[in-house]
Design a protein around this motif. Structure first.
Motif, mmCIF file in Angstrom:
data_model
loop_
_atom_site.group_PDB
_atom_site.id
_atom_site.type_symbol
_atom_site.label_atom_id
_atom_site.label_comp_id
_atom_site.label_asym_id
_atom_site.label_seq_id
_atom_site.Cartn_x
_atom_site.Cartn_y
_atom_site.Cartn_z
ATOM 1 N N LEU A 119 0.829 -1.205 0.000
ATOM 2 C CA LEU A 119 0.000 0.000 0.000
ATOM 3 C C LEU A 119 0.867 1.259 0.000
ATOM 4 C CD1 LEU A 119 -2.804 -1.020 2.542
ATOM 5 C CD2 LEU A 119 -2.928 -0.990 0.044
ATOM 6 N N GLY A 120 2.012 1.194 0.680
ATOM 7 C CA GLY A 120 2.916 2.340 0.724
ATOM 8 C C GLY A 120 3.468 2.689 -0.647
ATOM 9 N N VAL A 121 3.812 1.669 -1.432
ATOM 10 C CA VAL A 121 4.303 1.919 -2.790
ATOM 11 C C VAL A 121 3.215 2.580 -3.620
ATOM 12 C CG1 VAL A 121 5.033 0.824 -4.942
ATOM 13 C CG2 VAL A 121 6.067 0.128 -2.785
ATOM 14 N N LEU A 122 1.986 2.079 -3.504
ATOM 15 C CA LEU A 122 0.875 2.684 -4.257
ATOM 16 C C LEU A 122 0.654 4.130 -3.829
ATOM 17 C CD1 LEU A 122 -1.778 -0.207 -4.310
ATOM 18 C CD2 LEU A 122 -0.138 0.446 -6.097
ATOM 19 N N PHE A 123 0.711 4.380 -2.526
ATOM 20 C CA PHE A 123 0.508 5.727 -2.006
ATOM 21 C C PHE A 123 1.610 6.681 -2.478
ATOM 22 C CE2 PHE A 123 1.268 8.636 1.755
ATOM 23 C CZ PHE A 123 0.242 9.516 1.435
ATOM 24 N N GLN A 124 2.830 6.142 -2.596
ATOM 25 C CA GLN A 124 3.976 6.977 -2.943
ATOM 26 C C GLN A 124 4.146 7.152 -4.455
ATOM 27 O OE1 GLN A 124 7.612 5.630 -1.104
ATOM 28 N NE2 GLN A 124 8.725 7.482 -1.600
ATOM 29 N N LEU A 125 3.388 6.416 -5.251
ATOM 30 C CA LEU A 125 3.549 6.484 -6.711
ATOM 31 C C LEU A 125 3.591 7.914 -7.257
ATOM 32 C CD1 LEU A 125 1.460 3.515 -8.180
ATOM 33 C CD2 LEU A 125 3.939 3.863 -8.313
ATOM 34 N N PRO A 126 2.653 8.797 -6.872
ATOM 35 C CA PRO A 126 2.717 10.163 -7.415
ATOM 36 C C PRO A 126 4.005 10.899 -7.054
ATOM 37 C CG PRO A 126 0.573 9.744 -6.412
ATOM 38 C CD PRO A 126 1.466 8.609 -6.022
ATOM 39 N N ALA A 127 4.611 10.537 -5.938
ATOM 40 C CA ALA A 127 5.828 11.228 -5.502
ATOM 41 C C ALA A 127 7.064 10.771 -6.274
ATOM 42 C CB ALA A 127 6.048 10.998 -4.000
ATOM 43 N N PHE A 128 6.972 9.653 -6.983
ATOM 44 C CA PHE A 128 8.131 9.189 -7.740
ATOM 45 C C PHE A 128 8.541 10.189 -8.811
ATOM 46 C CE2 PHE A 128 7.001 4.507 -6.755
ATOM 47 C CZ PHE A 128 7.669 4.593 -5.547
ATOM 48 N N SER A 129 7.604 11.005 -9.259
ATOM 49 C CA SER A 129 7.946 12.031 -10.253
ATOM 50 C C SER A 129 8.927 13.050 -9.679
ATOM 51 C CB SER A 129 6.684 12.740 -10.745
ATOM 52 O OG SER A 129 6.038 13.409 -9.671
ATOM 53 N N CYS A 130 8.982 13.163 -8.351
ATOM 54 C CA CYS A 130 9.933 14.087 -7.714
ATOM 55 C C CYS A 130 11.373 13.674 -7.985
ATOM 56 C CB CYS A 130 9.691 14.145 -6.208
ATOM 57 S SG CYS A 130 8.051 14.751 -5.744
#
Length: 199
Positions: A119-130
């Motif tokens: 769930l953490g990976v899914l939650f963090q997906l938008p932040a990978f663009s950083c």
């Protein structure tokens, strides 16, 4: 997806859960396993701590606002569940052990941290663009900056007088060492021992 205040609350919740699931519980389990002399659990948790050290490295990279910290944090969440379920011999030994509280707590934690990391990976997906931005852009972008607040708080608490650049450098050194160890495992040890933790 979330407004800034909601995202900030969720990110801080994620960091608090990370402290519980990735630091406090496995530390208690490791001590418990040594007291109980449960060697398979000891071995599994030593492997876990080696793999989970990427989270500590990520904190130091994030303190310095390095964009790569967004990738290493996500990678850690992928590698941790793998490290807990990968070993056939340890899984068999733990499964065959008598039903004791330690075995039940360990199994519950393994499932809980697996779900948490997924769930953490899914939650963090938008932040990978950083990770594609410059350091200055990361600091100035609200959705990126919110992920750095907890590491900055950690620095203020434990390293108040240490230069940020030095902590970032230590994070980079740690990451290089981690990658070298991971490559050694993938191309040498795994080829020789397969999914056996005991060799």
């Amino acid at each position: 997806m979330f407004d800034d205040s909601t995202l900030q609350s969720l990110v801080w919740l994620d960091y608090r859960l990370a402290v519980i699931f990735t630091v406090i519980v496995p530390l208690i389990l490791l001590i418990w396993a040594f007291v109980q002399k449960f060697e398979a659990v000891q071995r599994l948790l030593v492997i876990y701590w080696r793999v989970a050290s990427l989270l500590a490295i990520t904190v130091y990279l994030a303190i310095a606002s390095l964009p790569i910290s967004f990738l290493t944090g996500g990678l850690a969440r992928i590698l941790i569940p793998i490290s807990l379920w990968f070993w056939v011999d340890l899984n068999d030994e733990i499964d065959d052990a008598p039903r004791k509280p330690l075995k039940w707590v360990l199994t519950s934690w393994r499932w809980a941290i697996t779900v948490y990391c997924f769930l953490g990976v899914l939650f963090q997906l938008p932040a990978f663009s950083c990770a594609t931005l410059s350091r200055e852009e990361v600091i100035s972008t609200t959705t990126c900056r919110v992920w750095l607040e907890a590491p900055w708080g950690y620095k203020a608490m434990f390293h108040p007088n240490t230069p940020t650049e030095l902590l970032g450098f230590l994070g980079i050194v740690g990451l290089v060492a981690y990658v070298l160890c991971l490559l050694y495992f993938a191309f040498v040890r795994l080829a020789k021992q397969g999914r056996s933790a005991m060799g």
